[in-house]
Motif scaffolding. Structure first.
Motif, PDB file in Angstrom:
ATOM      1  N   ALA A   1       0.830  -1.206   0.000  1.00 41.33           N
ATOM      2  CA  ALA A   1       0.000   0.000   0.000  1.00 41.33           C
ATOM      3  C   ALA A   1       0.866   1.257   0.000  1.00 41.33           C
ATOM      4  N   ALA A   2       1.923   1.260   0.821  1.00 38.74           N
ATOM      5  CA  ALA A   2       2.817   2.412   0.882  1.00 38.74           C
ATOM      6  C   ALA A   2       3.513   2.625  -0.455  1.00 38.74           C
ATOM      7  N   TRP A   3       3.952   1.545  -1.081  1.00 42.50           N
ATOM      8  CA  TRP A   3       4.607   1.640  -2.377  1.00 42.50           C
ATOM      9  C   TRP A   3       3.642   2.229  -3.411  1.00 42.50           C
ATOM     10  N   LYS A   4       2.398   1.731  -3.395  1.00 45.63           N
ATOM     11  CA  LYS A   4       1.379   2.217  -4.338  1.00 45.63           C
ATOM     12  C   LYS A   4       1.124   3.695  -4.145  1.00 45.63           C
ATOM     13  N   ASP A   5       1.041   4.144  -2.903  1.00 49.46           N
ATOM     14  CA  ASP A   5       0.762   5.545  -2.616  1.00 49.46           C
ATOM     15  C   ASP A   5       1.916   6.460  -3.021  1.00 49.46           C
ATOM     16  N   GLU A   6       3.138   5.947  -3.012  1.00 52.58           N
ATOM     17  CA  GLU A   6       4.297   6.747  -3.423  1.00 52.58           C
ATOM     18  C   GLU A   6       4.298   7.018  -4.914  1.00 52.58           C
TER      19      GLU A   6
END
Length: 123
Positions: A117-122
């Protein structure tokens, strides 16, 4: 410019060829309805025996990813359902590989979900 063929140990070359062609189809590098090169031309490009290439292409035909027209050669399927299943299968394999690698470095399920999720949001 075509991506060079690179074969790894541990998996038969014909299977690696089939996976590569599946990836090219799913990724749009080979488009639905496109005629693919002949067995001999593909074998030369990949640096393999034509029988090895034939085995890979026959497997892809059996799976419905390629189709043969008797007098004009092989073509990428235009069946949207087959293409959707193909993308799902490839995605599942990629996710399984990623999951195993992240578990191997000590991440639990919640950490893996959070990291994705964090990777996607970046991006």
């Amino acid at each position: 410019m075509p991506v060079p063929w690179d074969f790894a140990d541990g998996l038969p070359i014909w299977r690696q060829i089939a996976v590569r062609i599946k990836s090219d189809v799913a990724g749009g590098r080979l488009v639905p309805g496109e005629k693919i090169a002949s067995v001999r031309d593909l074998a030369v490009q990949a640096g393999v025996n034509p029988n090895t290439m034939q085995r890979a292409l026959a497997q892809l035909e059996q799976e419905g990813i390629l189709r043969t027209e008797r007098t004009s050669g092989r073509y990428v399927t235009e069946d949207a359902a087959v293409l959707e299943v193909l993308r799902g299968q490839l995605a599942s394999g990629i996710i399984a590989d990623l999951y195993c690698k992240l578990r191997a470095i000590g991440m639990d399920d919640d950490q893996i979900v959070a990291a994705v999720a964090a990777w996607k949001d970046e991006g």
